[in-house]
Design an enzyme around this catalytic site. Sequence first.
Site, PDB file in Angstrom:
ATOM      1  N   GLU A 293       1.570  -1.713  12.516  1.00 19.07           N
ATOM      2  CA  GLU A 293       1.753  -3.263  12.676  1.00 19.07           C
ATOM      3  C   GLU A 293       2.164  -3.549  14.224  1.00 19.07           C
ATOM      4  O   GLU A 293       2.344  -4.815  14.244  1.00 19.07           O
ATOM      5  CB  GLU A 293       2.739  -3.640  11.792  1.00 19.07           C
ATOM      6  CG  GLU A 293       2.215  -3.439  10.260  1.00 19.07           C
ATOM      7  CD  GLU A 293       3.231  -3.452   9.258  1.00 19.07           C
ATOM      8  OE1 GLU A 293       4.374  -3.898   9.528  1.00 19.07           O
ATOM      9  OE2 GLU A 293       3.147  -2.898   8.085  1.00 19.07           O
TER      10      GLU A 293
ATOM     11  N   TRP B  78       0.722  -1.128  -0.008  1.00 17.13           N
ATOM     12  CA  TRP B  78       0.135  -0.023   0.038  1.00 17.13           C
ATOM     13  C   TRP B  78       0.877   1.217   0.013  1.00 17.13           C
ATOM     14  O   TRP B  78       0.587   2.394  -0.304  1.00 17.13           O
ATOM     15  CB  TRP B  78      -0.957   0.071   1.002  1.00 17.13           C
ATOM     16  CG  TRP B  78      -0.242   0.030   2.602  1.00 17.13           C
ATOM     17  CD1 TRP B  78       0.586  -0.859   3.262  1.00 17.13           C
ATOM     18  CD2 TRP B  78      -0.053   1.305   3.420  1.00 17.13           C
ATOM     19  NE1 TRP B  78       1.164  -0.563   4.392  1.00 17.13           N
ATOM     20  CE2 TRP B  78       0.623   1.056   4.571  1.00 17.13           C
ATOM     21  CE3 TRP B  78      -0.780   2.543   3.282  1.00 17.13           C
ATOM     22  CZ2 TRP B  78       0.785   1.753   5.514  1.00 17.13           C
ATOM     23  CZ3 TRP B  78      -0.482   3.336   4.530  1.00 17.13           C
ATOM     24  CH2 TRP B  78       0.248   3.163   5.558  1.00 17.13           C
ATOM     25  N   ASP B  79       2.040   1.137   0.167  1.00 13.89           N
ATOM     26  CA  ASP B  79       2.916   2.224   0.210  1.00 13.89           C
ATOM     27  C   ASP B  79       3.047   2.942  -1.216  1.00 13.89           C
ATOM     28  O   ASP B  79       3.127   4.200  -1.006  1.00 13.89           O
ATOM     29  CB  ASP B  79       4.487   1.800   0.185  1.00 13.89           C
ATOM     30  CG  ASP B  79       4.638   0.773   1.587  1.00 13.89           C
ATOM     31  OD1 ASP B  79       3.912   0.148   2.011  1.00 13.89           O
ATOM     32  OD2 ASP B  79       5.932   0.419   1.887  1.00 13.89           O
TER      33      ASP B  79
ATOM     34  N   GLN C 277       4.491   2.904  13.401  1.00 20.68           N
ATOM     35  CA  GLN C 277       4.558   3.970  12.499  1.00 20.68           C
ATOM     36  C   GLN C 277       3.108   4.855  13.017  1.00 20.68           C
ATOM     37  O   GLN C 277       2.194   4.443  13.299  1.00 20.68           O
ATOM     38  CB  GLN C 277       4.605   3.866  10.948  1.00 20.68           C
ATOM     39  CG  GLN C 277       3.301   2.677  10.612  1.00 20.68           C
ATOM     40  CD  GLN C 277       3.579   2.285   9.310  1.00 20.68           C
ATOM     41  OE1 GLN C 277       4.457   1.029   8.991  1.00 20.68           O
ATOM     42  NE2 GLN C 277       3.070   2.352   8.285  1.00 20.68           N
TER      43      GLN C 277
END
Length: 842
Positions: free
Chosen positions: A507, A373-374, A620
């Site tokens: 995550e 998805w980056d 993140q």
Amino acid sequence: MIDRDRFPVDEWRLVETEFSVDDTGVTETLFSVGNGYLGLRGNSIEGRFAHEQGTFINGFHETFPIRHAEQAYGFAEVGQTIINAPDAKVMRVYVDDEPLSLDVADVREYERVLDMRQGILRRTLLWVTPSGKEVRIEDERFVSFDEKHLAMLRLTVTVLNSDAPITVSNQLLNRQDGEGIYGGSPMASASTGFDPRKTEKLTDRVLQPREYWQDGNRSALSYEVTESGMTLAVVADHEVDTANEYTSRWLIEPDIAKNVFRVEAKAGVPTTITKFVSYHTSRGVPAGELVDRCRRTVDRARTIGFATLRERQIDWFAAFWDRSDVRIGGQADLQQATRWCLFQLAQAAARADGQGVPAKGVTGSGYSGHYFWDTEVYVLPFLAYTTPQWARNALRMRYLMLPAARKRAHQLNEAGALFPWRTINGEEASAYYAAGTAQYHINADVSFALAKYVRATGDEAFLAREGVDIAVDTARLWSTLGFWRSSDGDGDGEDSFHIHGVTGPDEYTTVVNDNLFTNVMARFNLRFAARTVRDLAENDPEAYGRMADRMNLDPSEPDRWEKAAEAMHIPFSPALGIHPQDAVFLEREIWDLENTPPDQRPLLLHFHPLVIYRYQVLKQADVVLALFLQGNHFTDAEKLADFEYYDPLTTGDSTLSAVVQSILAAEVGYQDLALEYFRQAAFVDLGDLHHNAADGVHVASAGGVWTALVSGFGGMRDHFGRLTFDPRLPVDWPELSYVLHWHGTRLNVTLTTGALTLHAGEEGGPVEFAVRGVDYTVAPGETVRVALHGQGPLIPGRPSIRQLEGSVREDGTLLSASVPIVTASIPLVSSDDEPVAVGLDA
């Protein structure tokens, strides 16, 4: 962060003044060249002393069965990993039969230059042999952007002070299967230790030889991949230019081809060898057909000639920088880092064409060459605003994945389509479902990127023809994944729409209920799909009819999507005045990052997931990312409160984090902190800040650098398809300027302390925009200057965990922070000789 004696500041070049074997992995990445399809790591032409002798082709992969310790229904079954393609970089030099080997050679001069303005890698060195002969070595290489399948290498050898026999051994080498035979350590068996960010290791033979031959100075190798069935061919041709006498010899085997030139060199007379190399790959075309394609590419390249191909490369990059450059006044080191990042985006995406943009581009094997998805969140904005065609190509990759995504959604008992969290061929390749498949937010990320592209370009035709299918199928998944819950207890009301059992971008927190990022982005996805379908029905009934037939659309679906979006549950804690990351996040204890030893970072390499999952700690930015992407749905006060709560909990263990933290820090007023985060993002690879740059460029972080400049310090937003600016120029930056393309009109934006100036190009139409709430219009060829009073709020320092301690949760309990300490019970002997057990902080 960088040894500036060895890597001096140069705004247009990355220069290395001294060779070292200690950090070859990092420099191989930093000096890689590629075009989005083909990538050559920055290995030396001698073919020795490498972390990874890498040649990578986007999408060229092997598959393998995923073996789970305990199998369950719906687990990913087939993994995919990028293959190290045959290496054409080797051009070994011998003088008096002495090999040039940089680890022991007497090198008096050395300079390697990645010229980002031109897209060419050059190296020059002066080697003094044991017998005292001075040898000038000059080599250069580039991967063509005009000719997608072409790489060019040139080597010039000159013995300056004596006559001497020279040998140059040019090779094509299958390192994937034969590196151990021909020298070095095979990538497949390299010892990497535990690190989930690295590529999978393959132990069986991967490339099965097919056609291989030599014809004069031309060599060909071709293969079929054992399990995936993909095919590859590589053809190299050589051109020798010298006044010296020389002879040629050849060797061809299934895994190696050599073209060796023996030169009787005269003092001061150069010998130049130009190597034309072509790679072609396919998902099923016979290898022999690919060999023919390579031959045609090489024939065309030789007809054009090296000099013209080089000029075309320079011209291509001149056009790229004209539409893509971001200029930072008075900050030479940041300017260099920024241009290196933008250069990497071109190398990762320009000729990806029908493929995706891998997390490492084509610079290394990290993350196994997978697409994440980056791309949609961090790379697509740059592409959409600078070179829209590249963005369109990346989105078409997702469109072509829809059949596999529909199959995956059905497997998980959902409607519509579910895009894989990590993949090459469209199938889910993540073996750990909790941090992989559970990241359903990728559906919304793809739709968000689609909407951003269409809003920036006005490409309604793509939306009507292909993009609408993405919007519809992603919305369908949310409509079945989520559920209605009544708050009155009798079941009569349909008060709120919830999404459970998902993982957000963070995550370090998995499989939770009502993850804020997921819910906010799903809400966007549902609204976008409903609006897209209705607009299509109104504006293009014929296209709507085709879509409705193709997608078997129920006319009531858009209403149901919109209803779910309007009722989406958005968590909020009145007691703490923030948005909880998920339904139970605030119930956990806080991980005290400020007192966590540096040698225990990143956490994922030092703590079991179950330990991490018990704490309020982030890999993140999660909520903070939602605040940026959907910032029009949060107030300034909410953004500040959320940022101050979550920033101290964020480890930055992901390279995706610093750019988003920089953007929000700038917006809410922590402007010094914003610049600190930006520097971290800009130097992620150049400074090897995460100690894994050797595995390839962090492409998403590079894309985020552009966004941090344009949207963070530049203050650009495009909510609802409306272009707005609210700048936050750092105090010691005299100027920031960048280019945007909005509906076919080029906009040159220049920001100073006192004004924002916007100039529109001659082509295109007038552009409406707003600066700090005031509307303006700029016509083609005109300039609008808007005076600025200040650069937004200013808050010194940074938020601290200490500020959170003592805060009260909804249930009245106090927040507290701690570090999970490993405690060992060690028997000791007391004064009365009785054993004593004590806790020892490890």
